[in-house]
Design a protein around this motif. Structure first.
Motif, short mmCIF file in Angstrom:
data_model
loop_
_atom_site.label_atom_id
_atom_site.label_comp_id
_atom_site.label_asym_id
_atom_site.label_seq_id
_atom_site.Cartn_x
_atom_site.Cartn_y
_atom_site.Cartn_z
N MET A 1 -32.93 55.60 86.23
CA MET A 1 -33.40 56.39 85.12
C MET A 1 -34.13 55.49 84.14
N ILE A 2 -35.16 56.03 83.55
CA ILE A 2 -35.89 55.33 82.49
C ILE A 2 -35.63 56.06 81.19
N THR A 3 -35.20 55.31 80.18
CA THR A 3 -35.01 55.88 78.85
C THR A 3 -35.76 55.02 77.84
N VAL A 4 -36.69 55.64 77.15
CA VAL A 4 -37.47 54.98 76.11
C VAL A 4 -37.11 55.65 74.80
N THR A 5 -36.74 54.85 73.80
CA THR A 5 -36.30 55.40 72.53
C THR A 5 -37.09 54.78 71.38
N ASP A 6 -37.80 55.63 70.65
CA ASP A 6 -38.51 55.27 69.42
C ASP A 6 -39.34 53.99 69.59
N SER A 25 -40.64 58.39 72.66
CA SER A 25 -39.32 58.55 73.27
C SER A 25 -39.47 59.45 74.50
N LEU A 26 -38.83 59.05 75.60
CA LEU A 26 -38.88 59.86 76.81
C LEU A 26 -37.74 59.46 77.73
N THR A 27 -37.40 60.38 78.62
CA THR A 27 -36.40 60.12 79.65
C THR A 27 -36.98 60.58 80.98
N VAL A 28 -36.91 59.70 81.97
CA VAL A 28 -37.38 60.01 83.32
C VAL A 28 -36.19 59.87 84.25
N PRO A 29 -35.68 60.98 84.76
CA PRO A 29 -34.52 60.92 85.67
C PRO A 29 -34.86 60.24 86.99
N GLU A 63 -34.82 51.20 78.54
CA GLU A 63 -33.74 50.98 79.50
C GLU A 63 -34.19 51.51 80.86
N ILE A 64 -34.13 50.65 81.86
CA ILE A 64 -34.49 51.04 83.22
C ILE A 64 -33.35 50.63 84.15
N GLY A 65 -32.82 51.61 84.85
CA GLY A 65 -31.74 51.33 85.80
C GLY A 65 -30.52 50.72 85.15
N GLY A 66 -30.22 51.11 83.93
CA GLY A 66 -29.03 50.62 83.25
C GLY A 66 -29.20 49.28 82.54
N ASN A 157 -39.58 47.50 97.94
CA ASN A 157 -38.85 48.77 97.80
C ASN A 157 -38.37 48.97 96.36
N PRO A 158 -39.30 49.08 95.42
CA PRO A 158 -38.90 49.17 94.01
C PRO A 158 -38.15 50.45 93.68
N GLN A 159 -37.26 50.36 92.71
CA GLN A 159 -36.56 51.54 92.21
C GLN A 159 -37.50 52.39 91.36
N VAL A 160 -38.42 51.71 90.67
CA VAL A 160 -39.36 52.37 89.77
C VAL A 160 -40.75 51.90 90.13
N PHE A 161 -41.66 52.86 90.25
CA PHE A 161 -43.04 52.57 90.61
C PHE A 161 -43.91 52.97 89.43
N LEU A 162 -44.51 51.99 88.73
CA LEU A 162 -45.35 52.24 87.56
C LEU A 162 -46.81 52.05 87.94
#
Length: 179
Positions: A1-6, A25-29, A63-66, A157-162
């Motif tokens: 999960m990606i969580t971006v805050t302020d 701010s955003l959350t990407v499950p 926060e990415i992947g905890g 094999n990335p967890q997140v692909f930007l």
């Protein structure tokens, strides 16, 4: 999960402040696909660079992947980045390396050479460039170089692909195929 805050990012240019990000701010499950759309200069590339911590935000948290990336440095940040696949508008390939060697580069840096060539060839097949494995970037079109960059970003094999406008160099037919 990606969580971006302020998230804020301010650049100082010619004695003035330029707000590239202002309270994002955003959350990407996990397992989801999201796109960010905006006009030129809206901060899309800055956001991607901040998510990868290539640019440090002025304030806020990512926060990415905890892992809260805005609180880690050096070794911990390098380890966290290994879970990210990054593709930018410019492919940023090594001119002196063949296509397959460009794809294997992230694995070589980690000392994982044993299966790197096989993995690279599989990914080149995936992006439609298996026949160009031994070519050099200068021998490829812009769209082909971009597909090599996609293969390189996928090799671990990335967890997140930007992706930051990764399809801008592909022709219309390939854009539809790559989606």
């Amino acid at each position: 999960m990606i969580t971006v805050t302020d998230l804020h990012k301010v650049y100082h240019q010619s004695g003035r402040k330029v707000r590239a990000l202002d309270g994002v701010s955003l959350t990407v499950p996990d397992g989801s696909v999201h796109g960010i759309i905006g006009h030129s200069g809206a901060g899309k590339s800055t956001l991607v660079r901040c998510l990868a911590m290539l640019d440090r935000p002025t304030s806020g948290s990512i926060e990415i992947g905890g892992v809260e990336l805005t609180k880690v440095h050096s070794t911990a940040l390098r380890n966290a980045r290994r879970s990210l696949g990054l593709v930018f508008q410019n492919a940023n390939l090594f001119d002196s390396r063949t296509v397959w060697r460009n794809v294997t580069y992230p694995l070589e840096v980690q000392g994982r050479r044993a299966s790197a060539r096989e993995r690279a060839l599989d990914l080149l097949e995936l992006v439609g460039l298996a026949d160009a494995a031994n070519a050099y970037p200068a021998q490829l079109s812009g769209g082909q170089r971009q597909r090599v960059a996609m293969g390189r970003a996928l090799v671990r094999n990335p967890q997140v692909f930007l992706l930051d406008e990764p399809l801008s160099n592909l022709d219309a037919k390939l854009r539809v195929h790559m989606r």
